[in-house]
Scaffold this active site. Structure first.
Site, PDB file in Angstrom:
ATOM      1  N   SER A   7      39.196  38.727  37.192  1.00  0.00           N
ATOM      2  CA  SER A   7      37.372  37.591  36.133  1.00  0.00           C
ATOM      3  C   SER A   7      36.538  38.003  36.272  1.00  0.00           C
ATOM      4  O   SER A   7      35.646  39.343  35.714  1.00  0.00           O
ATOM      5  CB  SER A   7      38.418  36.374  36.641  1.00  0.00           C
ATOM      6  OG  SER A   7      38.069  35.774  35.222  1.00  0.00           O
ATOM      7  N   ASP A  25      47.966  36.703  29.950  1.00  0.00           N
ATOM      8  CA  ASP A  25      46.986  36.713  30.941  1.00  0.00           C
ATOM      9  C   ASP A  25      45.560  35.836  30.188  1.00  0.00           C
ATOM     10  O   ASP A  25      45.840  35.965  28.581  1.00  0.00           O
ATOM     11  CB  ASP A  25      46.145  37.985  31.391  1.00  0.00           C
ATOM     12  CG  ASP A  25      45.384  38.091  32.220  1.00  0.00           C
ATOM     13  OD1 ASP A  25      44.455  36.747  32.068  1.00  0.00           O
ATOM     14  OD2 ASP A  25      46.156  39.073  33.260  1.00  0.00           O
ATOM     15  N   HIS A  47      47.238  35.064  34.328  1.00  0.00           N
ATOM     16  CA  HIS A  47      45.207  35.603  34.697  1.00  0.00           C
ATOM     17  C   HIS A  47      45.326  35.675  36.456  1.00  0.00           C
ATOM     18  O   HIS A  47      44.731  36.098  36.866  1.00  0.00           O
ATOM     19  CB  HIS A  47      44.998  34.288  34.528  1.00  0.00           C
ATOM     20  CG  HIS A  47      43.302  34.137  34.672  1.00  0.00           C
ATOM     21  ND1 HIS A  47      42.733  35.684  34.041  1.00  0.00           N
ATOM     22  CD2 HIS A  47      41.938  34.204  35.522  1.00  0.00           C
ATOM     23  CE1 HIS A  47      40.995  35.749  33.804  1.00  0.00           C
ATOM     24  NE2 HIS A  47      40.795  34.697  35.103  1.00  0.00           N
TER      25      HIS A  47
END
Length: 306
Positions: free
Chosen positions: A119, A259, A286
């Site tokens: 991320s 996601d 995610h």
């Protein structure tokens, strides 16, 4: 894990604007002098501590890859600076890039290392890789947006799929400016259950990471904002699309079917990076390293050892 050497430490980092001594906490799983290229994993958030990445120790066990986890300054077991809440001149991308360089130098691995970023961590290491450091040999971009405009579009789309009562709560508190309320955070959790982690219950490591973020949200609130889909900090304008072609090392791009980092969000990496492979995890949101842990380790381990 009993057979794997584990070392925990801290390294001082010079941040004059902090007004006090600062340290970066790290933990090493395996032997950095084994002859196997080490992997440094960079957590997301920003401000979400390393705990939810502990499953990556599977790579040390199954592929003998030395693993380094660390908490970015302001997070987890590194120096906290709650007095810098809201100070966007302090919490800059350059601060975290300098911290990564400082850690690599301290560990003595700056001449040969691989990076995995999740991320926000993926955004950070993409910028690092675009500067073409000579020691970086491999890159894993896990659920990392290439452009925050695309990320915001995806989150707004996802928000429309939530139950109407949840959407009403989100809008009510956004309009009232009360996004730190428990009701708002509970509504955000419904979003997370769909698009962050689909496991129920959540793994303890992920719960611990979110608890750490809640305990000190300084970095997240300042750099990002109140939530994944209401971004008010400087991160809202972040992009690396024009510089992604400068990433010349072999790169593995990962995301999940459900996601937050949808295909449209990560696709610019695939278009621009010359040497890249893209894998999407069909049952994940995610955090595929938790949701499809075994397959994730096979995919990443094979890439890093090929």
């Amino acid at each position: 894990m009993s057979e794997i050497k584990v070392i925990e430490g801290e390294v001082s980092i010079d941040i004059p604007a902090a007004g006090k001594p600062c340290k970066t906490w790290y933990k090493i799983f395996g032997d950095l002098k084994s002859g196997v290229r080490p992997l440094v994993a960079v957590h997301g958030g920003p401000g979400c501590p390393h705990y939810y990445l502990l499953s990556l120790t599977d790579l040390a066990a199954s592929h003998d890859i030395p693993l380094v986890l660390y908490d970015q300054v302001g997070t987890g077991q590194s120096t906290h600076l709650p007095e810098k809440m809201g100070d966007i001149t302090f919490w800059t991308e350059e601060l975290f890039l300098d911290e990564l360089d400082n850690l690599l130098q301290h560990l003595g691995i700056q001449e040969d290392y691989a990076l995995l970023g999740h991320s926000w961590g993926g955004m950070l290491i993409a910028r690092h890789a675009a500067s073409q450091p000579k020691g970086l040999k491999q890159l894993v971009l896990h659920s990392a947006p290439a452009d925050m405009g695309s990320w915001i579009e995806a989150q707004n789309m996802f928000r429309l799929t939530l139950p109407q009562d949840v959407r009403d709560i989100l809008k009510k508190h956004k309009d009232a400016g009360t996004m730190e309320s428990k009701e708002y955070q509970a509504a955000v959790q419904v979003f997370y259950q769909h698009y962050n982690c689909r496991l129920n219950p959540w793994p303890e490591d992920l719960v611990a990471a979110f608890a750490g973020l809640e305990e000190d949200p300084t970095v997240y609130f300042t750099v990002n904002g109140p939530s994944e889909f209401y971004i008010t900090g400087p991160l809202k304008d972040w992009t690396i699309v024009k510089d992604a072609h400068k990433i010349h090392v072999p790169t593995l791009l990962l995301n999940g079917r459900y996601d937050e980092a949808q295909d449209s969000v990560v696709a610019p990496f695939f278009r621009e990076i010359p040497k890249i492979k893209w894998v999407t995890f069909a049952e994940s949101a995610h955090v595929a390293h938790l949701e499809e842990r075994e397959r994730y380790m096979q995919v990443v381990g094979s890439f890093l050892t090929s």
